[in-house]
Design a protein around this motif. Structure first.
Motif, PDB file in Angstrom:
ATOM      1  N   UNK B  21     -12.580  72.436 -25.265  1.00 42.15           N
ATOM      2  CA  UNK B  21     -11.594  73.266 -24.577  1.00 42.15           C
ATOM      3  C   UNK B  21     -10.261  73.345 -25.306  1.00 42.15           C
ATOM      4  N   UNK B  22     -10.153  72.638 -26.463  1.00 43.99           N
ATOM      5  CA  UNK B  22      -8.878  72.653 -27.179  1.00 43.99           C
ATOM      6  C   UNK B  22      -8.941  73.647 -28.321  1.00 43.99           C
ATOM      7  N   UNK B  23      -7.787  74.177 -28.716  1.00 44.00           N
ATOM      8  CA  UNK B  23      -7.772  75.098 -29.843  1.00 44.00           C
ATOM      9  C   UNK B  23      -6.902  74.621 -30.983  1.00 44.00           C
ATOM     10  N   UNK B  24      -5.924  73.778 -30.664  1.00 39.95           N
ATOM     11  CA  UNK B  24      -5.012  73.316 -31.704  1.00 39.95           C
ATOM     12  C   UNK B  24      -5.671  72.227 -32.534  1.00 39.95           C
ATOM     13  N   UNK B  25      -5.688  72.415 -33.850  1.00 38.05           N
ATOM     14  CA  UNK B  25      -6.418  71.478 -34.701  1.00 38.05           C
ATOM     15  C   UNK B  25      -5.912  70.060 -34.609  1.00 38.05           C
ATOM     16  N   UNK B  26      -4.573  69.926 -34.522  1.00 40.45           N
ATOM     17  CA  UNK B  26      -4.023  68.560 -34.446  1.00 40.45           C
ATOM     18  C   UNK B  26      -4.523  67.870 -33.186  1.00 40.45           C
ATOM     19  N   UNK B  27      -4.531  68.634 -32.077  1.00 38.09           N
ATOM     20  CA  UNK B  27      -4.956  68.043 -30.806  1.00 38.09           C
ATOM     21  C   UNK B  27      -6.421  67.644 -30.875  1.00 38.09           C
ATOM     22  N   UNK B  28      -7.236  68.530 -31.494  1.00 34.77           N
ATOM     23  CA  UNK B  28      -8.666  68.239 -31.607  1.00 34.77           C
ATOM     24  C   UNK B  28      -8.879  66.940 -32.355  1.00 34.77           C
ATOM     25  N   UNK B  29      -8.163  66.796 -33.482  1.00 36.37           N
ATOM     26  CA  UNK B  29      -8.380  65.594 -34.291  1.00 36.37           C
ATOM     27  C   UNK B  29      -7.898  64.351 -33.561  1.00 36.37           C
ATOM     28  N   UNK B  30      -6.794  64.502 -32.833  1.00 43.38           N
ATOM     29  CA  UNK B  30      -6.282  63.324 -32.119  1.00 43.38           C
ATOM     30  C   UNK B  30      -7.245  62.897 -31.024  1.00 43.38           C
ATOM     31  N   UNK B  31      -7.783  63.874 -30.303  1.00 49.37           N
ATOM     32  CA  UNK B  31      -8.733  63.535 -29.234  1.00 49.37           C
ATOM     33  C   UNK B  31      -9.975  62.890 -29.826  1.00 49.37           C
ATOM     34  N   UNK B  32     -10.461  63.435 -30.956  1.00 50.16           N
ATOM     35  CA  UNK B  32     -11.647  62.852 -31.588  1.00 50.16           C
ATOM     36  C   UNK B  32     -11.379  61.424 -32.007  1.00 50.16           C
ATOM     37  N   UNK B  33     -10.206  61.219 -32.605  1.00 50.91           N
ATOM     38  CA  UNK B  33      -9.858  59.860 -33.031  1.00 50.91           C
ATOM     39  C   UNK B  33      -9.765  58.933 -31.828  1.00 50.91           C
ATOM     40  N   UNK B  34      -9.212  59.483 -30.739  1.00 47.28           N
ATOM     41  CA  UNK B  34      -9.118  58.675 -29.521  1.00 47.28           C
ATOM     42  C   UNK B  34     -10.499  58.272 -29.044  1.00 47.28           C
ATOM     43  N   UNK B  35     -11.417  59.239 -29.030  1.00 43.97           N
ATOM     44  CA  UNK B  35     -12.772  58.931 -28.598  1.00 43.97           C
ATOM     45  C   UNK B  35     -13.403  57.858 -29.457  1.00 43.97           C
ATOM     46  N   UNK B  36     -13.254  58.028 -30.799  1.00 41.75           N
ATOM     47  CA  UNK B  36     -13.836  57.041 -31.704  1.00 41.75           C
ATOM     48  C   UNK B  36     -13.168  55.684 -31.524  1.00 41.75           C
ATOM     49  N   UNK B  37     -11.857  55.697 -31.288  1.00 38.71           N
ATOM     50  CA  UNK B  37     -11.142  54.427 -31.120  1.00 38.71           C
ATOM     51  C   UNK B  37     -11.589  53.712 -29.865  1.00 38.71           C
ATOM     52  N   UNK B  38     -11.782  54.478 -28.797  1.00 37.29           N
ATOM     53  CA  UNK B  38     -12.223  53.856 -27.550  1.00 37.29           C
ATOM     54  C   UNK B  38     -13.550  53.140 -27.784  1.00 37.29           C
ATOM     55  N   UNK B  39     -14.479  53.843 -28.459  1.00 34.52           N
ATOM     56  CA  UNK B  39     -15.762  53.196 -28.747  1.00 34.52           C
ATOM     57  C   UNK B  39     -15.560  51.954 -29.584  1.00 34.52           C
ATOM     58  N   UNK B  40     -14.675  52.050 -30.574  1.00 39.86           N
ATOM     59  CA  UNK B  40     -14.452  50.912 -31.466  1.00 39.86           C
ATOM     60  C   UNK B  40     -13.912  49.723 -30.683  1.00 39.86           C
ATOM     61  N   UNK B  41     -12.912  50.007 -29.860  1.00 42.71           N
ATOM     62  CA  UNK B  41     -12.298  48.931 -29.082  1.00 42.71           C
ATOM     63  C   UNK B  41     -13.322  48.311 -28.135  1.00 42.71           C
ATOM     64  N   UNK B  42     -14.068  49.188 -27.439  1.00 42.02           N
ATOM     65  CA  UNK B  42     -15.074  48.673 -26.505  1.00 42.02           C
ATOM     66  C   UNK B  42     -16.116  47.828 -27.233  1.00 42.02           C
ATOM     67  N   UNK B  43     -16.542  48.308 -28.423  1.00 34.97           N
ATOM     68  CA  UNK B  43     -17.571  47.572 -29.140  1.00 34.97           C
ATOM     69  C   UNK B  43     -17.041  46.224 -29.613  1.00 34.97           C
ATOM     70  N   UNK B  44     -15.814  46.213 -30.100  1.00 35.67           N
ATOM     71  CA  UNK B  44     -15.243  44.931 -30.540  1.00 35.67           C
ATOM     72  C   UNK B  44     -15.089  43.975 -29.360  1.00 35.67           C
ATOM     73  N   UNK B  45     -14.649  44.544 -28.227  1.00 34.81           N
ATOM     74  CA  UNK B  45     -14.506  43.722 -27.031  1.00 34.81           C
ATOM     75  C   UNK B  45     -15.871  43.135 -26.650  1.00 34.81           C
TER      76      UNK B  45
END
Lengths: 485, 495
Positions: B21-45
């Motif tokens: 639902x996003x169109x701005x490239x910066x926002x897209x990349x930030x959300x993707x990074x957020x998603x990947x980070x959440x997985x990373x944090x959860x996995x490390x936890x």
């Protein structure tokens, strides 16, 4: 005798007459769109009524009318709903198409649509060879006319209609001959009577006459459900018919054919030695179907012909459910027919839209659709992947369930063959996806703009079910298991 | 906490849906990074707090919900030692992969959507313990590749994408049939992996001998088992950077994981029967892969063939059927995943600057891009198994495990070890031709070294390699306990 059992059919016929009357009283030259909307709402209304109204055969019993010629059981109930759903989606997809292609007989089109649906419903409820044949003819003759509906404007349409007529008449005659042989042996045209007569036969190889009758009836219905080598009519007819009609043919007519096949082969002819005969024949036909249909599809460049061959190959998978000859097989078969309605009609509606804009029906018209019309491309992507059997879409689970039924019944080699061929089919689905997503749109080509509400509704409904049935099939499976006991 | 594992694969999926639902490239990349980070944090936890390393043989954090009662399918997820290591690998690679893709501008929305969808599928496979759910996630992890390679790839991308998709789907077709055959032969009671494993004695040796190759080859296609590896070089070379990282780093391990968890665990007698054949095929993988890599001139093709070779070591470790070898195989999956992720990230960054991947056109880049050069050298050393980096421990274990077997396995081990020489050849060749020597193209003198956004993923990957290489005990301890029941099931080959 309870004529109330025929209420759904009578309501659909009533809808046909209503549309006819409305058309009669509309001035020539006025848009027939309201008729399309009326038809669609009518089908939807009747469909919702079938869900709500107390279903007579709910307790698993079979009720009859007209001396056993008309059956009301779970199978009939489910198939009626499939036909109404298909008709609803077809009516939604038709109104815009008919206007864009300036068809001369739009009112008559809607009437015939309703008649075809009624015919199909009677086919699914037939308890007797005679009523089955009459229903079959009603459906097929209506479809002959619907196929040739573009008579004035398109030679291809007339040719398709004529081919369908000739081949259909020929195979109907073969079917009738087989039926007459069964009558000669059993002394009755009733399906249950035939079943009883067969069970009373001494054990041992079936007599040559019985074998002949089975083969003839099988051939007659193999035509209807487009099994190779009885499939020859399908590509030309699917290509030549008006696209919404093609859609209904591919899902409704096929479902009706399978309903009849289930009634004849799984209920009447389910007698020991005969089972191995028709199982073997059907397995051979299915194996041929996978191979031939998928191979020929690889070479197609007309999208409707491609979808025709794809549809032919799906018949092979459905036969697997039949061969399993078990409750699991029946549920798998009907479940697949349900999801097939949504998957195939979504594809055909997108084809309608794209070919109307481009003026032709080539696969190349889909070039760059992902960039010109991302929503349409997404719908087409989902329906093609569902046809190919990719999770988490409905087509995957449908195929999985059919394969499970096949393996449970020890048809391991046939299932392996089916699975291998489904990879082959992935290739030609990917070709269309490739055109849509990987290639750039042709500069200057007209772009599909915003679509009328009817098409949006139809596509949304289809896409929703393609996803829903793939991710949460359990509720529908449970409902089917209950009905098809 | 009972749905913890589900959150790990749901995070990238939700991020993917938001990106739509996003169109701005910066926002897209930030959300993707957020998603990947959440997985990373959860996995490390999960790895450091929730998981109990003393009981890594037992399935932990198990969650089971009936999904399709008609087929006895349950949504069953859990982690044991092996799954945990694989989940960690995936989390690290997707996080670094998203960072390495920061420069994608063409149709960024679809790119990140497909990438995140892919990763959700991969997470799902590693935590599924119901065969049906396993298979569904497995297929979800394969199909987005077609679009990712076909749209954002380079070179013969349509051809590579089609070949890859058809071959991988072909493999999964065989897995599908094998899965159903197993289900019904076990009485049609359950798709649960542990239940099926318990019932393996009910499966006749004849049944196992026929169906083991079906399942193993089905998974082996994805693990680039010779001769089904041909999708791999073109696929990796044509894919965009993050996709190559994910594919070589994680997806190929999916295949090997499937070989271990499904084919070998559920059909142990079949595995014993076919072990020698498999070892011979792995030998071809290892040696042919490394010779092939030595002959390539395109950086990505070198890495691709090197992946084929290292996956051969993984499969060799599996075919030893003893705990040492299998431990080595699982560790190699992790080590190679990190290493190959590093390589493809580096190649992507180099290509982004020099716009060529042919080694002979480059040279002397170490003067201009010292950070990248050093990372490349470290990655290369890991690839040829330098002690101190993770690759050494894994390869050592695999070769030791193979040597423990009978004469045939000893020979296989010895011949495979020669591949180390070829690995050294191609690694040193790549490093020397690309980074050292005189600067071939004067234009390259103006190239910039790694930016901060690029330094982070490289540092993470190298740190992981060092930690595991210098102190492998924690990770090996966790893997070993989980491998022991599988090895016991396999009966092991006598030392």
């Amino acid at each position: 005798m309870n004529i109330g059992l025929l209420s759904t059919e009578m309501m659909t016929l009533g809808l046909a007459l209503l549309v006819f009357l409305c058309d009669l009283f509309m001035k020539d030259g006025r848009s027939r769109r309201p008729l399309g909307t009326l038809s669609a709402l009518g089908y939807l209304g009747i469909l919702l009524w079938t869900f709500k109204a107390p279903f007579a055969g709910a307790s698993g019993s079979v009720l009859t009318a007209f001396g056993g010629m008309f059956l009301e059981d779970g199978l009939a109930h489910t198939f009626r709903q499939i036909f109404l759903g298909a008709a609803f989606l077809t009516a939604l997809g038709s109104s815009d198409y008919l206007e864009k292609t300036r068809m001369r007989w739009q009112g008559e089109y809607y009437v015939l649509l309703a008649m075809a649906t009624t015919g199909m419903m009677f086919m699914a409820s037939a308890g007797d060879f005679l009523s089955l044949y009459i229903a079959l003819e009603t459906t097929t003759i209506t479809f002959y006319v619907l196929t040739a509906m573009h008579k004035g404007t398109s030679l291809v349409s007339s040719e398709a209609g004529l081919k369908y007529l000739l081949l259909g008449a020929f195979s109907s005659a073969i079917l009738l001959y087989g039926i007459s042989l069964f009558y000669g042996m059993a002394g009755t045209t009733s399906l249950s009577g035939l079943g009883n007569w067969l069970n009373a036969q001494p054990a041992g190889d079936p007599s040559p006459l019985l074998v002949l009758a089975t083969i003839l009836v099988l051939a007659g219905f193999a035509f209807k459900v487009t099994l190779v080598p009885f499939h020859m009519w399908a590509p030309d007819v699917y290509q030549g018919a008006p696209t919404p009609v093609t859609g209904l043919l591919s899902v409704g007519s096929k479902a009706a054919g399978f309903a009849a096949i289930i009634r004849i082969f799984l209920f009447a002819l389910n007698h020991g030695p005969l089972v191995s005969l028709w199982s073997f024949l059907l397995a051979a036909l299915a194996a041929l179907t996978f191979l031939v249909a998928n191979l020929i599809a690889l070479k197609q460049h007309n999208i409707k012909r491609l979808l025709a061959y794809s549809s032919i190959s799906q018949a092979g998978y459905l036969i697997l459910g039949l061969l399993a000859n078990s409750a699991l097989g029946r549920t798998a078969l009907v479940f697949y027919l349900i999801l097939y309605v949504f998957t195939n009609l979504a594809a055909f509606i997108v084809v309608t839209i794209v070919s109307a804009r481009a003026g032709s029906e080539e696969i190349d018209d889909f070039k760059g659709l992902a960039q010109t019309s991302p929503m349409l491309a997404l719908v087409m992507l989902l329906s093609l992947l569902s046809l190919a059997g990719i999770p988490p879409l409905a087509g995957f689970f449908g195929k999985f369930y059919l394969f499970a039924a096949g393996i449970q019944a020890h048809w391991i080699l046939l299932v392996t063959w089916a699975v291998v061929n489904s990879i082959v089919s992935l290739f030609y689905y990917l070709v269309v996806i490739k055109k849509m997503y990987l290639e750039a749109p042709v500069a200057g080509a007209p772009r599909p703009g915003s679509q009328p509400l009817s098409l949006k509704v139809a596509l949304t409904v289809c896409t929703f079910f393609v996803l829903f049935l793939g991710i949460f099939p359990a509720p529908v499976l449970g409902w089917l298991d209950n009905l098809l006991k | 906490m009972s749905h913890f594992l589900t959150y790990i694969w749901m995070a990238p999926l939700i991020a993917a849906l938001i990106v739509l639902f996003l169109d701005d490239h910066k926002a897209i990349k930030k959300v993707s990074l957020a998603g990947a980070s959440v997985s990373l944090v959860l996995t490390f936890f999960l790895a450091f707090k929730l998981f109990d390393p003393a009981h890594s043989a037992v399935l932990q954090l198990r969650e089971s919900i009936p999904l399709i009662p008609q087929l006895n399918v349950n949504y069953t997820v859990g982690v044991d030692g092996i799954s945990l290591v694989m989940l960690l690998l995936t989390a690290i690679i997707i996080f670094t992969g998203v960072l390495a893709s920061w420069a994608v501008e063409n149709r960024a929305k679809e790119f990140f959507f497909l990438l995140l969808l892919l990763v959700a599928g991969v997470f799902g496979v590693f935590m599924s313990f119901d065969l049906f759910v396993f298979f569904v996630f497995y297929e979800i992890a394969v199909l987005p590749m077609y679009l990712l390679i076909g749209i954002w790839g380079t070179g013969p991308k349509e051809y590579s994408a089609m070949k890859l998709t058809l071959m991988l789907m072909g493999g999964s077709a065989f897995v599908l049939v094998g899965m159903l055959a197993l289900y019904y032969q076990n009485g049609g009671q359950s798709f649960d992996i542990y239940e099926m494993a318990r019932g393996h004695l009910n499966l006749s040796p004849g049944f196992q001998k026929i169906w083991f190759p079906v399942l193993y080859v089905g998974f082996g296609v994805l693990a680039a088992m010779w001769p089904f590896h041909t999708w791999s070089p073109d696929g990796h070379a044509s894919a965009p950077t993050a996709v190559s990282m994910l594919h070589a780093g994680v997806l190929m391990k999916l295949g090997a994981y499937g070989c271990l968890r499904v084919a070998m665990f559920l059909l142990p007698e079949g595995a014993q029967f076919w072990a020698h054949t498999l070892a011979a095929l792995c030998l071809v993988n290892v040696v042919y892969g490394s010779i092939g890599a030595a002959a390539q001139t395109d950086l990505k093709y070198v890495t691709a063939y090197s992946s084929v070779s290292h996956m051969g070591i993984v499969l060799l470790g599996l075919s030893t059927l003893n705990p040492v070898g299998i431990n080595g195989a699982v560790l190699q999956m992790f080590a190679h995943g990190i290493m190959t992720g590093l390589f493809f990230a580096l190649i992507g960054m180099t290509y982004g600057r020099t716009h060529t991947r042919i080694m002979t056109e480059m040279g002397g880049l170490a003067k201009v891009m010292p950070y990248l050069a050093v990372c490349f050298v470290i990655g290369g050393m890991a690839s040829l198994g330098l002690p101190g980096l993770s690759g050494f421990v894994a390869e050592l274990l695999v070769f030791l495990g193979a040597y423990r077997g009978d004469f045939f396995m000893k020979m296989v081990a010895l011949i495979s070890i020669t591949s180390i020489v070829f690995t050294a050849v191609y690694v040193l060749r790549v490093v020397q031709r690309t980074f050292y020597g005189p600067l071939k193209n004067a234009h390259f003198a103006e190239l910039k070294d790694a930016s901060f956004v690029e330094k982070v993923p490289l540092a993470i990957l190298i740190a992981t390699m060092l930690v595991v290489g210098l102190y492998p005990y924690p990770i090996l301890h966790v893997i070993d306990q989980a491998v022991v029941p599988i090895a016991q099931q396999l009966g092991g080959m006598k030392p």
